[in-house]
Motif scaffolding. Sequence first.
Motif, mmCIF file in Angstrom:
data_model
loop_
_atom_site.group_PDB
_atom_site.id
_atom_site.type_symbol
_atom_site.label_atom_id
_atom_site.label_comp_id
_atom_site.label_asym_id
_atom_site.label_seq_id
_atom_site.Cartn_x
_atom_site.Cartn_y
_atom_site.Cartn_z
ATOM 1 N N TYR A 59 3.406 1.670 11.679
ATOM 2 C CA TYR A 59 2.533 1.397 10.540
ATOM 3 C C TYR A 59 2.428 2.604 9.610
ATOM 4 O O TYR A 59 2.331 2.446 8.388
ATOM 5 N N ALA A 60 2.463 3.804 10.188
ATOM 6 C CA ALA A 60 2.419 5.005 9.355
ATOM 7 C C ALA A 60 3.665 5.088 8.468
ATOM 8 O O ALA A 60 3.585 5.473 7.301
ATOM 9 N N ALA A 61 4.821 4.732 9.032
ATOM 10 C CA ALA A 61 6.058 4.757 8.242
ATOM 11 C C ALA A 61 5.972 3.784 7.083
ATOM 12 O O ALA A 61 6.466 4.060 5.981
ATOM 13 N N THR A 62 5.336 2.633 7.300
ATOM 14 C CA THR A 62 5.169 1.672 6.213
ATOM 15 C C THR A 62 4.285 2.244 5.113
ATOM 16 O O THR A 62 4.598 2.139 3.921
ATOM 17 N N ALA A 63 3.165 2.861 5.509
ATOM 18 C CA ALA A 63 2.249 3.422 4.511
ATOM 19 C C ALA A 63 2.883 4.593 3.771
ATOM 20 O O ALA A 63 2.822 4.666 2.532
ATOM 21 N N PRO A 107 5.356 4.332 -1.400
ATOM 22 C CA PRO A 107 5.649 4.772 -2.775
ATOM 23 C C PRO A 107 7.132 4.696 -3.125
ATOM 24 O O PRO A 107 7.496 4.270 -4.232
ATOM 25 N N ILE A 108 8.000 5.094 -2.193
ATOM 26 C CA ILE A 108 9.443 4.992 -2.451
ATOM 27 C C ILE A 108 9.865 3.529 -2.479
ATOM 28 O O ILE A 108 10.665 3.105 -3.330
ATOM 29 N N ALA A 109 9.324 2.741 -1.555
ATOM 30 C CA ALA A 109 9.654 1.316 -1.521
ATOM 31 C C ALA A 109 9.249 0.625 -2.812
ATOM 32 O O ALA A 109 9.940 -0.281 -3.286
ATOM 33 N N LYS A 110 8.124 1.057 -3.396
ATOM 34 C CA LYS A 110 7.679 0.467 -4.661
ATOM 35 C C LYS A 110 8.722 0.680 -5.752
ATOM 36 O O LYS A 110 9.028 -0.237 -6.522
ATOM 37 N N ARG A 111 9.302 1.867 -5.806
ATOM 38 C CA ARG A 111 10.322 2.156 -6.817
ATOM 39 C C ARG A 111 11.595 1.356 -6.557
ATOM 40 O O ARG A 111 12.225 0.847 -7.489
ATOM 41 N N ILE A 112 11.966 1.238 -5.285
ATOM 42 C CA ILE A 112 13.151 0.450 -4.951
ATOM 43 C C ILE A 112 12.946 -1.012 -5.331
ATOM 44 O O ILE A 112 13.816 -1.649 -5.931
ATOM 45 N N ALA A 113 11.774 -1.537 -5.000
ATOM 46 C CA ALA A 113 11.491 -2.943 -5.294
ATOM 47 C C ALA A 113 11.434 -3.216 -6.782
ATOM 48 O O ALA A 113 11.717 -4.331 -7.233
ATOM 49 N N GLY A 145 1.241 -5.007 -5.142
ATOM 50 C CA GLY A 145 1.714 -5.117 -3.769
ATOM 51 C C GLY A 145 1.673 -3.790 -3.043
ATOM 52 O O GLY A 145 1.321 -3.721 -1.855
ATOM 53 N N HIS A 146 1.991 -2.719 -3.752
ATOM 54 C CA HIS A 146 1.974 -1.380 -3.166
ATOM 55 C C HIS A 146 0.559 -0.999 -2.739
ATOM 56 O O HIS A 146 0.349 -0.459 -1.643
ATOM 57 N N THR A 147 -0.426 -1.275 -3.586
ATOM 58 C CA THR A 147 -1.819 -0.915 -3.286
ATOM 59 C C THR A 147 -2.312 -1.624 -2.035
ATOM 60 O O THR A 147 -2.903 -1.012 -1.137
ATOM 61 N N VAL A 148 -2.068 -2.932 -1.962
ATOM 62 C CA VAL A 148 -2.499 -3.698 -0.803
ATOM 63 C C VAL A 148 -1.785 -3.203 0.451
ATOM 64 O O VAL A 148 -2.386 -3.032 1.514
ATOM 65 N N GLN A 149 -0.489 -2.960 0.326
ATOM 66 C CA GLN A 149 0.307 -2.535 1.473
ATOM 67 C C GLN A 149 -0.140 -1.177 2.005
ATOM 68 O O GLN A 149 -0.266 -0.985 3.214
ATOM 69 N N VAL A 150 -0.383 -0.224 1.115
ATOM 70 C CA VAL A 150 -0.818 1.106 1.560
ATOM 71 C C VAL A 150 -2.128 1.006 2.327
ATOM 72 O O VAL A 150 -2.304 1.632 3.390
ATOM 73 N N GLY A 174 11.493 -0.128 6.742
ATOM 74 C CA GLY A 174 11.995 -1.407 6.235
ATOM 75 C C GLY A 174 10.874 -2.344 5.840
ATOM 76 O O GLY A 174 10.944 -3.039 4.823
ATOM 77 N N ASN A 175 9.805 -2.344 6.622
ATOM 78 C CA ASN A 175 8.652 -3.198 6.320
ATOM 79 C C ASN A 175 7.983 -2.816 5.004
ATOM 80 O O ASN A 175 7.392 -3.658 4.318
ATOM 81 N N ALA A 176 8.086 -1.536 4.621
ATOM 82 C CA ALA A 176 7.458 -1.076 3.379
ATOM 83 C C ALA A 176 8.056 -1.738 2.148
ATOM 84 O O ALA A 176 7.433 -1.758 1.079
ATOM 85 N N LEU A 177 9.254 -2.277 2.268
ATOM 86 C CA LEU A 177 9.907 -2.888 1.108
ATOM 87 C C LEU A 177 9.294 -4.229 0.728
ATOM 88 O O LEU A 177 9.474 -4.701 -0.401
ATOM 89 N N VAL A 178 8.560 -4.849 1.643
ATOM 90 C CA VAL A 178 8.243 -6.266 1.485
ATOM 91 C C VAL A 178 7.174 -6.549 0.437
ATOM 92 O O VAL A 178 7.379 -7.347 -0.487
ATOM 93 N N GLN A 179 5.989 -5.934 0.563
ATOM 94 C CA GLN A 179 4.887 -6.306 -0.326
ATOM 95 C C GLN A 179 5.175 -6.036 -1.806
ATOM 96 O O GLN A 179 4.880 -6.884 -2.657
ATOM 97 N N PRO A 180 5.737 -4.870 -2.181
ATOM 98 C CA PRO A 180 6.063 -4.683 -3.602
ATOM 99 C C PRO A 180 7.056 -5.721 -4.115
ATOM 100 O O PRO A 180 6.917 -6.233 -5.234
ATOM 101 N N ALA A 181 8.073 -6.044 -3.304
ATOM 102 C CA ALA A 181 9.049 -7.059 -3.723
ATOM 103 C C ALA A 181 8.405 -8.439 -3.793
ATOM 104 O O ALA A 181 8.675 -9.219 -4.712
ATOM 105 N N ALA A 182 7.534 -8.746 -2.816
ATOM 106 C CA ALA A 182 6.857 -10.038 -2.829
ATOM 107 C C ALA A 182 5.940 -10.171 -4.045
ATOM 108 O O ALA A 182 5.824 -11.253 -4.634
ATOM 109 N N GLY A 183 5.284 -9.074 -4.433
ATOM 110 C CA GLY A 183 4.453 -9.113 -5.642
ATOM 111 C C GLY A 183 5.265 -9.458 -6.874
ATOM 112 O O GLY A 183 4.845 -10.266 -7.714
ATOM 113 N N ARG A 184 6.447 -8.872 -7.000
ATOM 114 C CA ARG A 184 7.328 -9.201 -8.129
ATOM 115 C C ARG A 184 7.755 -10.662 -8.079
ATOM 116 O O ARG A 184 7.803 -11.345 -9.097
#
Length: 408
Positions: A65-69, A73-79, A341-346, A121-131
């Motif tokens: 979970y720490a890795a996701t949080a 920020p990087i996942a948000k940019r990728i998404a 998505g990033h805010t909720v995920q963090v 890998g899980n960090a990628l999901v919420q920002p992409a799902a928001g889009r």
Amino acid sequence: MITTPACEPAPPPQRSRHWPAITAAALTATVTVMPGFAIGALAPAIETSLDISRTTLGLALSSFYAATAVGSPIAKRIAARLPVHAVLSAAALIAAAVLLAAAQAHGPTLLTAALVVGGLGNALVQPAAGRLIAARTPTHRRSLAAGIVGAALAAATLIPGLLVALVLPDYGWRSALVTAGLLALMPAALTARMRTPATPLPPPPAPAPRRQARATLMMWSLAAALSATGNNAVATYFVRLGTDSGLPARTAGNLLALSALLAIAVRITAGILTDRAPRRNPAVIASMMLAGGLGLALISTGTPATFVLGAMLAFSAGWGWTGLLLATALHLVPNRTENAGHTVQVGIYTGAAVAPFAFAALSDTVGHTAATLACAAAAVAAAGAVVTGSLLFAGARRGGRSGYLGRG
């Protein structure tokens, strides 16, 4: 206006076809968070097999979970830059690889390393799902769409519950993780469903003023962290808490699966109802967190009857707010969907990162009853943070009477 990469070749789909895309994203979100819940549900067997302590495994789970949080920020940019379908497919493949690797672990090192990769890998999901929700779903259906994606957290506990009940007794924890890894491959086959249109939906309502929106999102992220701390701790150690309350392990696994089904139903139903009056979402979220805190308090009493009742309440209400929070954040910042998505995920995964290790350490020190009561207190504090954020939300609404924030 929402911007999406012009390089995605899919033609603009009809709005009536947005539900297959949302469902595919929800399945992806389910398998990407599953490593944490699966290993948590199988914790007693893993600890015995690998001869590691409860605290050591709790630290390994916290690393997921720490890795996701931390990676969010990087996942948000990728998404924001890559095609949504490619991001979500990659996340599903990572989850499958992580589960299969964890099944081969013979000590805490490989197990922890696999969980860290899975968390990234899980960090990628919420920002992409928001889009995806913003690009494919009409505004008056976004609470339902976000509720379906948010139901992934409940579904991710359903599968481990079934593994504990059906696979673990006869085949062991390694076979259970291999089964989960093979299931995680399925969403990658649904890539085409998750393409976003080259032409977005009509312009969304005007966003709230930036300063108030930022302050509101910070409070909601704090609320998500506090609530997730308690709920994730109980979800992670659900089977152990159930057996300590007097339930057989198989019954606790079945109850975990049943509670997950109830949580899925609550998320979807809440999305349908709140789409009719989305301005009430903050009040609904706070009420759900309070109800979840009551469920956690019931679990702390340590009897089979109160455990069953508390589990149902904690899972249905205590975890039922995740989709609504994403939908509300999307309404607040419709022109920065990956930020929502990033805010909720963090928030969620910061709390989830603290939960397994903190709960294990606290329960070893003061016992399960006091540790679970601390989780209930965190849920009450989370509801207070939502109320505070909603007051800031109202201030933003008065500052810009337009769109979602301007409807009385």
